[in-house]
Design a protein around this motif. Structure first.
Motif, PDB file in Angstrom:
ATOM      1  N   LYS A 517       0.811  -1.217   0.000  1.00  0.00           N
ATOM      2  CA  LYS A 517       0.000   0.000   0.000  1.00  0.00           C
ATOM      3  C   LYS A 517       0.844   1.267   0.000  1.00  0.00           C
ATOM      4  CE  LYS A 517      -3.938  -2.191   2.312  1.00  0.00           C
ATOM      5  NZ  LYS A 517      -4.808  -2.204   3.503  1.00  0.00           N
ATOM      6  N   LEU A 518       2.163   1.110   0.067  1.00  0.00           N
ATOM      7  CA  LEU A 518       3.041   2.286  -0.007  1.00  0.00           C
ATOM      8  C   LEU A 518       3.284   2.602  -1.484  1.00  0.00           C
ATOM      9  CD1 LEU A 518       4.747   4.302   1.637  1.00  0.00           C
ATOM     10  CD2 LEU A 518       6.682   2.770   1.314  1.00  0.00           C
ATOM     11  N   PRO A 519       2.758   3.729  -1.977  1.00  0.00           N
ATOM     12  CA  PRO A 519       2.877   4.011  -3.421  1.00  0.00           C
ATOM     13  C   PRO A 519       4.318   4.287  -3.833  1.00  0.00           C
ATOM     14  CG  PRO A 519       2.001   5.929  -2.268  1.00  0.00           C
ATOM     15  CD  PRO A 519       2.069   4.817  -1.248  1.00  0.00           C
ATOM     16  N   TYR A 520       4.682   3.810  -5.009  1.00  0.00           N
ATOM     17  CA  TYR A 520       6.011   4.064  -5.573  1.00  0.00           C
ATOM     18  C   TYR A 520       5.836   5.048  -6.723  1.00  0.00           C
ATOM     19  CZ  TYR A 520      10.266   3.286  -8.289  1.00  0.00           C
ATOM     20  OH  TYR A 520      11.419   3.453  -9.006  1.00  0.00           O
ATOM     21  N   LYS A 521       6.187   6.330  -6.476  1.00  0.00           N
ATOM     22  CA  LYS A 521       5.987   7.385  -7.467  1.00  0.00           C
ATOM     23  C   LYS A 521       7.322   8.085  -7.729  1.00  0.00           C
ATOM     24  CE  LYS A 521       1.154   8.229  -6.228  1.00  0.00           C
ATOM     25  NZ  LYS A 521       0.169   9.213  -5.762  1.00  0.00           N
ATOM     26  N   ARG A 563      10.501  10.379  -3.856  1.00  0.00           N
ATOM     27  CA  ARG A 563      10.966  11.355  -2.852  1.00  0.00           C
ATOM     28  C   ARG A 563      10.809  10.814  -1.430  1.00  0.00           C
ATOM     29  NH1 ARG A 563      11.900  16.755  -2.475  1.00  0.00           N
ATOM     30  NH2 ARG A 563      11.258  17.112  -4.631  1.00  0.00           N
ATOM     31  N   GLN A 564       9.632  10.256  -1.103  1.00  0.00           N
ATOM     32  CA  GLN A 564       9.379   9.801   0.262  1.00  0.00           C
ATOM     33  C   GLN A 564      10.335   8.675   0.645  1.00  0.00           C
ATOM     34  OE1 GLN A 564       5.328   8.664   0.995  1.00  0.00           O
ATOM     35  NE2 GLN A 564       5.744   7.843   3.023  1.00  0.00           N
ATOM     36  N   MET A 565      10.537   7.728  -0.280  1.00  0.00           N
ATOM     37  CA  MET A 565      11.419   6.604   0.020  1.00  0.00           C
ATOM     38  C   MET A 565      12.874   7.066   0.189  1.00  0.00           C
ATOM     39  SD  MET A 565      10.029   3.544  -2.440  1.00  0.00           S
ATOM     40  CE  MET A 565       8.376   2.872  -2.257  1.00  0.00           C
ATOM     41  N   LEU A 566      13.321   7.941  -0.738  1.00  0.00           N
ATOM     42  CA  LEU A 566      14.707   8.415  -0.668  1.00  0.00           C
ATOM     43  C   LEU A 566      14.930   9.240   0.598  1.00  0.00           C
ATOM     44  CD1 LEU A 566      17.424   8.461  -2.052  1.00  0.00           C
ATOM     45  CD2 LEU A 566      16.686  10.452  -3.366  1.00  0.00           C
ATOM     46  N   ASP A 567      13.932  10.048   0.979  1.00  0.00           N
ATOM     47  CA  ASP A 567      14.019  10.842   2.188  1.00  0.00           C
ATOM     48  C   ASP A 567      14.139   9.932   3.413  1.00  0.00           C
ATOM     49  OD1 ASP A 567      14.058  13.495   3.276  1.00  0.00           O
ATOM     50  OD2 ASP A 567      12.087  13.081   4.125  1.00  0.00           O
ATOM     51  N   THR A 568      13.353   8.846   3.441  1.00  0.00           N
ATOM     52  CA  THR A 568      13.404   7.886   4.551  1.00  0.00           C
ATOM     53  C   THR A 568      14.783   7.237   4.638  1.00  0.00           C
ATOM     54  OG1 THR A 568      11.041   7.427   4.321  1.00  0.00           O
ATOM     55  CG2 THR A 568      12.352   5.793   5.490  1.00  0.00           C
ATOM     56  N   GLU A 647      16.454  -0.737  -3.333  1.00  0.00           N
ATOM     57  CA  GLU A 647      16.273  -1.735  -4.398  1.00  0.00           C
ATOM     58  C   GLU A 647      15.024  -1.450  -5.202  1.00  0.00           C
ATOM     59  OE1 GLU A 647      16.392  -5.480  -2.401  1.00  0.00           O
ATOM     60  OE2 GLU A 647      18.592  -5.529  -2.320  1.00  0.00           O
ATOM     61  N   GLN A 648      13.956  -0.950  -4.545  1.00  0.00           N
ATOM     62  CA  GLN A 648      12.734  -0.600  -5.268  1.00  0.00           C
ATOM     63  C   GLN A 648      12.969   0.568  -6.215  1.00  0.00           C
ATOM     64  OE1 GLN A 648       9.396  -0.559  -2.663  1.00  0.00           O
ATOM     65  NE2 GLN A 648       7.912  -0.140  -4.257  1.00  0.00           N
ATOM     66  N   ASN A 649      13.969   1.409  -5.894  1.00  0.00           N
ATOM     67  CA  ASN A 649      14.324   2.544  -6.755  1.00  0.00           C
ATOM     68  C   ASN A 649      15.461   2.201  -7.719  1.00  0.00           C
ATOM     69  OD1 ASN A 649      12.940   5.364  -6.043  1.00  0.00           O
ATOM     70  ND2 ASN A 649      13.035   4.131  -4.167  1.00  0.00           N
ATOM     71  N   LYS A 650      15.619   0.915  -8.019  1.00  0.00           N
ATOM     72  CA  LYS A 650      16.590   0.442  -9.025  1.00  0.00           C
ATOM     73  C   LYS A 650      18.048   0.679  -8.617  1.00  0.00           C
ATOM     74  CE  LYS A 650      12.831  -0.066 -11.404  1.00  0.00           C
ATOM     75  NZ  LYS A 650      12.142  -1.345 -11.374  1.00  0.00           N
ATOM     76  N   GLY A 651      18.311   0.727  -7.314  1.00  0.00           N
ATOM     77  CA  GLY A 651      19.670   0.937  -6.845  1.00  0.00           C
ATOM     78  C   GLY A 651      20.118  -0.183  -5.924  1.00  0.00           C
ATOM     79  N   LEU A 682       7.647   5.812 -15.639  1.00  0.00           N
ATOM     80  CA  LEU A 682       6.557   6.780 -15.635  1.00  0.00           C
ATOM     81  C   LEU A 682       5.311   6.226 -16.308  1.00  0.00           C
ATOM     82  CD1 LEU A 682       8.453  10.124 -16.356  1.00  0.00           C
ATOM     83  CD2 LEU A 682       7.387   9.407 -14.210  1.00  0.00           C
ATOM     84  N   SER A 683       5.506   5.539 -17.459  1.00  0.00           N
ATOM     85  CA  SER A 683       4.355   4.959 -18.150  1.00  0.00           C
ATOM     86  C   SER A 683       3.713   3.856 -17.334  1.00  0.00           C
ATOM     87  CB  SER A 683       4.767   4.428 -19.520  1.00  0.00           C
ATOM     88  OG  SER A 683       5.712   3.399 -19.364  1.00  0.00           O
ATOM     89  N   SER A 684       4.538   3.076 -16.595  1.00  0.00           N
ATOM     90  CA  SER A 684       4.000   2.017 -15.732  1.00  0.00           C
ATOM     91  C   SER A 684       3.147   2.620 -14.632  1.00  0.00           C
ATOM     92  CB  SER A 684       5.144   1.198 -15.129  1.00  0.00           C
ATOM     93  OG  SER A 684       5.896   0.597 -16.122  1.00  0.00           O
ATOM     94  N   ASN A 685       3.644   3.716 -14.024  1.00  0.00           N
ATOM     95  CA  ASN A 685       2.886   4.365 -12.958  1.00  0.00           C
ATOM     96  C   ASN A 685       1.592   4.969 -13.487  1.00  0.00           C
ATOM     97  OD1 ASN A 685       4.724   3.739 -10.984  1.00  0.00           O
ATOM     98  ND2 ASN A 685       5.957   5.573 -11.310  1.00  0.00           N
ATOM     99  N   ALA A 686       1.672   5.541 -14.710  1.00  0.00           N
ATOM    100  CA  ALA A 686       0.472   6.125 -15.304  1.00  0.00           C
ATOM    101  C   ALA A 686      -0.596   5.068 -15.525  1.00  0.00           C
ATOM    102  CB  ALA A 686       0.829   6.834 -16.611  1.00  0.00           C
ATOM    103  N   ASN A 687      -0.184   3.920 -16.022  1.00  0.00           N
ATOM    104  CA  ASN A 687      -1.140   2.822 -16.244  1.00  0.00           C
ATOM    105  C   ASN A 687      -1.714   2.325 -14.933  1.00  0.00           C
ATOM    106  OD1 ASN A 687      -0.760   2.896 -18.977  1.00  0.00           O
ATOM    107  ND2 ASN A 687       0.890   1.403 -18.973  1.00  0.00           N
TER     108      ASN A 687
END
Length: 689
Positions: A517-521, A563-568, A647-651, A682-687
């Motif tokens: 439920k934590l959105p990845y944007k 932003r939220q994940m990187l900030d955390t 890892e979720q942010n491809k790093g 971006l296209s994945s998130n849009a879909n």
């Protein structure tokens, strides 16, 4: 008798059609007086019409050959023999076609006609290619290539390069194949032919896809889209969309794959070719299967199976049944899965049976051919000898057929028993695998639950108890009017509350991430303001411990992350360094930049981490916790959260540490210039939205 009447009824219409074609040629021949001109006309007419009127073309090629031999026109004879070979090639009688090509080469050599010799090499190479005799095909193509390169015949040179590229592709020598396809592309550009360009781009992209170089393959498929804008063709456009979708699928960019495959499906449905539609339906189903969207995968596979049944395409039916078996297995519908598996086995056996029957038919055809040749010889012998030989051949055929039937029946009987045992064994193994997977998942879930309860009960209780005790002390200090002690107590309370808030934030982020439920944007972020904001947040804590915070970043660097994940992640890593750095220490933050990633490092002069601790640093079920230099509590949940978010942010995240000298945490983040990956995400998130 009925069949004979039908044949007699059909003969006049055939003769009428044949006669109309013959009249035109005969009238033209009557108007030509010179025999060499007649030969030239007949060769030109048969070359243009052998595909649509093979019987008429064969007749006039044979007539042309007679005229050429009579006038010693070896080039004309070679051309006529080539046309006869082309007719037999069209009828898939390859051995006859090869025989006539060999005769054509003999006549061209007598005429010293290099052009005729080398074009016949190309034709003969095409047959060797169809028969998978790649060494012979390659010899003919390379022999003719030398001539076409010397004479700069662009059209034939284009064909030769393509043919050689195809041979090397079949031989799996992909670099050589790619080299010749690119040579063919250079010729196509000079010819300025959209059709030639399309096939060159398609061939090159196919090789690049085989080599898993999907990004470059996409660039060539996209060039085909530009070609098709100038020369629209629904079939080619549908195939190009399908190929692009397949590339995105192999790159695991599933939303883009579905977008192009759906465009391909729409065009193929308009074209009306059901076999083409089946191919794309299967590909879409495969995309959903890889995404574990089994219900959607089931929908497309069932559509494909229905069309395969309508078209009586056994190969597609077999593949669809096998994929449906896998889908129902994942849906835990064992009986339905086994039904489709049994259908798959039956279809596989039917293909085997069809091939056997085809072999038997070939034996019969070979026998009939030998029988006819034998009968011609037997006419000169006595009746008894003729009957004996014919009967011997018939008996031999019957024995061969009987033996073949016996083998096939024995095979099916054993195959059926083996298949039933195999199905039962696979069903048992399948249930065992499901139980093992569920047990493993349950064990992991229990470990995670126990660890979280331990964190909540121990690490959350301790600071709350401190807050409670400080609150009691504040009351006493107020009653005793010891106001100078209130400031110190407030500082302790602030620190305890900060610990509670930090732990609560991490627990909340952890639970949301685990439940999905934590959105990845992801977005394009400026790294410097993000770091400065976090340093300001912890500046008061650093002052209290007399720790110097230093940001070694002068220019603005743009990254692509949530932003939220990187900030955390940054917050947890700075907080962790503050805990384990002694008063008077230093914490430095800097970065290294490469083409695709930014490496952010946070280095402290703290107490360090042992190798054993590093080995278990990111494990939830590793229960040992460590106190900071001022007795701060550490539970390890923050670092585990950092690993998952990075890892979720491809790093990725790495740790380097030396006891009593300090620790360095290194994280990689995609840079904003990596546009291909950014557009995909971006296209994945849009879909998804």
């Amino acid at each position: 008798m009925r069949k004979l009447i039908l044949i007699l009824f059909c003969i006049p219409s055939f003769l009428l059609s044949f006669g109309q074609k013959v009249d035109f040629v005969e009238q033209t021949l009557d108007s030509i007086q010179n025999i060499n001109s007649k030969i030239e006309f007949l060769n030109e007419w048969t070359g243009n019409n052998y595909r649509t009127q093979p019987d008429v073309a064969l007749f006039y090629s044979q007539e042309c050959l007679k005229l050429a031999k009579a006038s010693n026109n070896n080039t004309g004879a070679g051309d006529a023999l080539t046309r006869i070979g082309l007719v037999f090639k069209k009828n898939e009688e390859y051995s006859k076609a090869l025989k006539y090509y060999a005769k054509a080469i003999d006549h061209y050599q007598l005429a010293k006609d290099s052009f005729g010799i080398n074009t016949t090499y190309q034709n003969r190479g095409n047959i060797y290619l169809k028969e998978n005799r790649y060494d012979l095909a390659l010899d003919d193509y390379l022999n003719s290539l030398q001539y076409f390169e010397r004479n700069q015949n662009k059209k034939l040179l284009f064909s030769a390069y393509n043919n050689i590229g195809l041979v090397y592709k079949n031989l799996k020598e992909y670099e050589k194949s790619l080299n010749y396809y690119k040579k063919s592309l250079n010729i196509a550009r000079k010819l300025n032919s959209n059709s030639s360009l399309y096939y060159c781009y398609n061939n090159i992209a196919n090789i690049l896809s085989i080599q898993n170089n999907f990004q470059e393959a996409l660039s060539y498929y996209n060039k085909n889209l530009d070609v098709l804008k100038d020369a629209p063709n629904k079939y080619k456009l549908a195939q190009t969309y399908h190929n692009i979708g397949s590339c995105f699928f192999e790159m695991r960019q599933y939303s883009m794959a579905l977008e192009y495959l759906n465009q391909s499906l729409e065009l193929k449905e308009k074209i009306g070719n059901k076999n083409l539609v089946i191919s794309t339906l299967n590909s879409i189903g495969h995309v959903f299967y890889e995404q574990e969207a089994y219900t959607k995968a089931l929908e497309y596979r069932q559509k494909a199976l229905k069309l395969a049944i309508e078209t009586k395409n056994i190969e597609y039916q077999k593949n669809c049944n096998h994929e449906l078996f896998k889908i129902f297995a994942h849906l835990n519908m064992a009986d339905t899965a086994i039904f489709y598996f049994s259908q798959y086995e039956l279809l596989k056996n039917s293909i085997f049976s069809h091939e056997n029957l085809k072999q038997i038919a070939e034996i019969q055809e070979k026998y009939e051919s030998e029988k006819k040749e034998t009968q011609i010889t037997l006419l000169e012998k006595e009746n008894k000898s003729k009957m004996w030989q014919r009967n011997s051949l018939i008996v031999l055929l019957i024995l061969l057929l009987g033996y073949a039937i016996f083998i096939v029946r024995s095979y099916y009987r054993n195959k059926k028993t083996h298949r039933l045992l195999q199905l039962q064994n696979e069903r048992i193994q399948w249930h065992k695998t499901l139980l093992d997977q569920k047990n493993e998942a349950l064990s992991d879930s229990n470990k995670t639950k126990n660890r979280l309860f331990q964190i909540i009960s121990h690490d959350l209780r301790s600071p709350l108890a401190s807050v409670y005790n400080i609150a009691q002390l504040i009351k006493i200090f107020i009653q005793q009017r010891k106001y100078q002690l209130l400031e110190e107590s407030c500082h302790d309370m602030e620190e305890s509350i900060n610990n509670v808030l930090s732990l609560t934030d991490n627990l909340l982020s952890w639970s949301l991430n685990q439940s999905g439920k934590l959105p990845y944007k992801p977005a394009i972020l400026s790294l410097k303001p993000l770091l400065e904001n976090n340093l300001r947040t912890y500046s008061s804590v650093a002052k209290q411990k007399n720790i110097h915070l230093q940001l070694l970043l002068e220019e603005t660097v743009m990254v692509f992350a949530d932003r939220q994940m990187l900030d955390t992640v940054i917050r947890n890593l700075i907080n962790n360094s503050l805990k384990f750095t002694k008063p008077g220490g230093v914490i430095a933050i800097g970065l290294n930049q490469s083409d695709n990633f930014v490496e952010l490092w946070i280095k402290d002069s703290g107490i360090g981490i042992s190798e054993d601790q590093i080995a278990h640093l990111f494990e939830i079920d590793y229960s040992q916790s460590y106190n900071g230099t001022n007795g701060e509590k550490g539970n390890g949940l923050g670092l585990l959260l950092c690993k998952q978010f990075i890892e979720q942010n491809k790093g990725e995240i790495r740790v380097e540490s030396t006891l009593n000298l300090g620790t360095t945490f290194r994280i990689t983040i995609p840079v904003a210039e990596n546009t291909n990956e950014i557009s995909t995400i971006l296209s994945s998130n849009a879909n998804a939205n």
